[in-house]
Motif scaffolding. Sequence first.
Motif, PDB file in Angstrom:
ATOM      1  N   LEU A 199     102.659   3.407  -0.365  1.00 15.24           N
ATOM      2  CA  LEU A 199     103.827   2.556  -0.128  1.00 15.24           C
ATOM      3  C   LEU A 199     103.406   1.172   0.337  1.00 15.24           C
ATOM      4  CD1 LEU A 199     106.242   5.058   1.676  1.00 15.24           C
ATOM      5  CD2 LEU A 199     106.236   4.393  -0.725  1.00 15.24           C
ATOM      6  N   ASP A 200     102.411   1.119   1.233  1.00 15.00           N
ATOM      7  CA  ASP A 200     101.909  -0.174   1.691  1.00 15.00           C
ATOM      8  C   ASP A 200     101.374  -0.996   0.522  1.00 15.00           C
ATOM      9  OD1 ASP A 200     102.565   0.353   4.306  1.00 15.00           O
ATOM     10  OD2 ASP A 200     100.587   1.100   4.853  1.00 15.00           O
ATOM     11  N   ALA A 233     110.414  -1.508  -6.358  1.00 17.45           N
ATOM     12  CA  ALA A 233     111.654  -1.404  -5.592  1.00 17.45           C
ATOM     13  C   ALA A 233     111.813  -0.084  -4.859  1.00 17.45           C
ATOM     14  CB  ALA A 233     112.862  -1.609  -6.525  1.00 17.45           C
ATOM     15  N   MET A 234     111.028   0.941  -5.196  1.00 18.26           N
ATOM     16  CA  MET A 234     111.244   2.273  -4.635  1.00 18.26           C
ATOM     17  C   MET A 234     110.759   2.453  -3.190  1.00 18.26           C
ATOM     18  SD  MET A 234     110.498   5.920  -6.496  1.00 18.26           S
ATOM     19  CE  MET A 234     108.724   5.908  -6.261  1.00 18.26           C
ATOM     20  N   PRO A 235     109.677   1.806  -2.714  1.00 19.03           N
ATOM     21  CA  PRO A 235     109.195   2.073  -1.353  1.00 19.03           C
ATOM     22  C   PRO A 235     110.235   1.959  -0.245  1.00 19.03           C
ATOM     23  CG  PRO A 235     107.532   0.870  -2.562  1.00 19.03           C
ATOM     24  CD  PRO A 235     108.742   0.931  -3.449  1.00 19.03           C
ATOM     25  N   PRO A 236     111.122   0.938  -0.234  1.00 22.99           N
ATOM     26  CA  PRO A 236     112.123   0.913   0.846  1.00 22.99           C
ATOM     27  C   PRO A 236     113.015   2.147   0.855  1.00 22.99           C
ATOM     28  CG  PRO A 236     112.013  -1.210  -0.250  1.00 22.99           C
ATOM     29  CD  PRO A 236     111.203  -0.281  -1.070  1.00 22.99           C
ATOM     30  N   LEU A 643      94.760  -6.005  -5.443  1.00 23.54           N
ATOM     31  CA  LEU A 643      94.340  -5.262  -4.256  1.00 23.54           C
ATOM     32  C   LEU A 643      93.857  -6.201  -3.157  1.00 23.54           C
ATOM     33  CD1 LEU A 643      92.463  -2.203  -5.799  1.00 23.54           C
ATOM     34  CD2 LEU A 643      94.537  -2.131  -4.412  1.00 23.54           C
ATOM     35  N   CYS A 644      93.170  -7.265  -3.539  1.00 25.22           N
ATOM     36  CA  CYS A 644      92.715  -8.230  -2.531  1.00 25.22           C
ATOM     37  C   CYS A 644      93.902  -8.891  -1.835  1.00 25.22           C
ATOM     38  CB  CYS A 644      91.816  -9.281  -3.182  1.00 25.22           C
ATOM     39  SG  CYS A 644      90.202  -8.664  -3.696  1.00 25.22           S
ATOM     40  N   VAL A 645      94.938  -9.243  -2.614  1.00 23.01           N
ATOM     41  CA  VAL A 645      96.153  -9.793  -2.003  1.00 23.01           C
ATOM     42  C   VAL A 645      96.773  -8.766  -1.050  1.00 23.01           C
ATOM     43  CG1 VAL A 645      98.479 -10.659  -2.441  1.00 23.01           C
ATOM     44  CG2 VAL A 645      96.607 -11.325  -3.951  1.00 23.01           C
ATOM     45  N   ALA A 646      96.818  -7.498  -1.488  1.00 21.16           N
ATOM     46  CA  ALA A 646      97.375  -6.445  -0.639  1.00 21.16           C
ATOM     47  C   ALA A 646      96.565  -6.273   0.640  1.00 21.16           C
ATOM     48  CB  ALA A 646      97.426  -5.132  -1.418  1.00 21.16           C
ATOM     49  N   ALA A 652      97.028  -9.078   7.841  1.00 24.21           N
ATOM     50  CA  ALA A 652      97.961  -9.931   8.579  1.00 24.21           C
ATOM     51  C   ALA A 652      99.068  -9.106   9.221  1.00 24.21           C
ATOM     52  CB  ALA A 652      98.556 -10.975   7.634  1.00 24.21           C
ATOM     53  N   ASP A 653      99.604  -8.144   8.489  1.00 25.38           N
ATOM     54  CA  ASP A 653     100.693  -7.318   9.010  1.00 25.38           C
ATOM     55  C   ASP A 653     100.260  -6.537  10.240  1.00 25.38           C
ATOM     56  OD1 ASP A 653     103.307  -5.746   8.733  1.00 25.38           O
ATOM     57  OD2 ASP A 653     101.817  -4.164   8.545  1.00 25.38           O
TER      58      ASP A 653
END
Length: 671
Positions: A199-200, A233-236, A643-646, A652-653
């Motif tokens: 999900l992350d 859109a599904m994770p939330p 993946l690097c952006v993630a 940061a999160d």
Amino acid sequence: MTDAVAPAIAIHRPRPPLSRLLWPALLVATIVLVSLPNGALPGWMTKFPAAWQIPIAAWISTFMRWLMEVASFGLFTVRDLFRAVAWVLDLPLSATKAVLSEGIGWGRGADAVTIAPAIPWFSALIAGVAAAYAVGGARLAVLIGAGLLYLAVFGQWAGAMATLASVLVSSVLGAVGGLLVGLACVRWRGVERAVAPLLDLAQTMPVFAYLLPMLILFGFGPVSAMIATIVYAMPPMVRVTMLAIRAVPDEIRELGAMTGCTRAQLTWRMLVPSALPALMVGVNQVIMLSLNVVIIASMIGAGGLGFEVLAALRRLDIGAGLEAGIAITVLAILLDRFAQALALKTGRAPDRDAGARARRKLFLRSAFALAALLWLAAAAWPEIARYPEALRLSTAPYWGELVRWINLNFYATLDAIRAFAFLNLLAPAKRFALALPWVWVVALVAVAGFRLGGWRLGTGLAALALAIATTGLWQVAMLTVYLCGIAVIVATLIGVPLGVVAATRPRLWRAVETVIDLLQTLPSFVYLIPIVMLFRVGDFTALIAIVLYSVAPAIRYAAHGVSQAPPTLIEAATMQGCTRRQILLRVRAPLALPEILLGINQTIMLALSMLVITALVGTRDLGQETYSALAKADVGKGLVAGLCVAFIAIIADRLVSAAAARTKRRLGLAA
């Protein structure tokens, strides 16, 4: 303000002197390292050695080629399996498009046979207004009617219906899938532990990164775009389902056990109905996120309004792009308000007035019958289904003329602003980011994680930073950090003071809220068109677009934190003789700091998502890597860049969330 109020605001033990010196010392050390001449540090510290890099991109590309060209299950290949899944998913999408935008029939191209046209605008208007009245009353009916009429009057009906069809099917599948996955997570902790990192990744990885895998697996067309939309859109919905089901009172669970319900009966007849109002919030989020990616999804065949905005961006047609973008915004507002009204309706007790219920049912049936009769009339006389050309309106020429007038009269001023910002802000920050040794950045991430959340957080975040280096994309990642960092700083400097000031001024807040609502609902691509026409392509253009897109959370969270200050503290400060300004700056603002940090966290997430889109205007960061991978069909490169952006987003999160939690404890707002 006197000292009598201060202890109520922040009761904590002072930090040791050495702890206070840690961050200034690290800052000084960072400046010294960046200032060292070339060659002063070993080469492996400044540039990650090629021999240490892991060729993940090549491995992924090789695996995808093997999967689609060689892998099989005996009777059929993997390619056949995915194409069969695409065919099945295309059935509801094609059926919905047939009703809303393409007409009912069979065949394609010259062989197409249409037995009934798509629902005409007036039938859809009548049915939409009637449904809105039944769900939310007269006010919602007027809003739905005005919105649908806008789409027809401004010539956006066909594109809006194609987009609506895709969003409806994506939202239904995303909501159902999210509900099932969320229920599985509630039932089995192992599933939750396995799903949580996915999900992350799904929420932090750019949509561009998994458009290409969807394209390879399911083929070019609207089905691939729909599946990519569902993944985004599904994770939330999964997270909302877990929270909603776990929040169901224990009394309901005990009642189910006492009445002999099986596990399935308890879930579907008691827990899900009890959590339905909260679950509808998740459905609303799925709809909004589905609309958020309609433009990106149009790159692989989604069509509709998204394709019109993308085409307008490519030819820098601000008028056409703005009208299509506003149409997406109108569609988003209509779906959002309808979903909210439906959520409220599910949470209310049924109307006990049998006569009123009967009248509403009669009205609804009559309206639908009238819409169906008019649809049949349009099938018999197709010319009446088209909105009259003479009654159409368009503001497109005026927007184009406005931008041309601004360029003609203020070109020198705008160019001077761009040059000043680039030379005095962007260029120095870029040089600083690129000069940082990768070893030092990984160490800083580890120290920050350790100080804010303990050794586990520090080790985990350092591993993510090191993983970015092993991909060979460190320099490109630092360009992403530089531009995103500058944008977040600017958005914070604008948003936090504005939110703090507006929170205690209702009139100002209403005006600010209207502006940020517009910024959040207007498609991000629409920002780029006028900005590119005014400032040309480059990092400064990207900076403006990112700030506009990401400033809203900084404002909202700051305003929410300030407005939620405990009344007892405000009353105590007033009794001590504090002025309104002193209360705002010394009581409300310090207490709002945890909320402000969470707002900055959301600002970072939005900035990273927008940064990928700004690759279309010439940035040279990870967003450009994912976009160029899509253009070159290099699935490994695109996924690794995504993946690097993630990883950057997760780092940061976690850091900002840990800082917010620590600040809450320091202020005595949490245990």
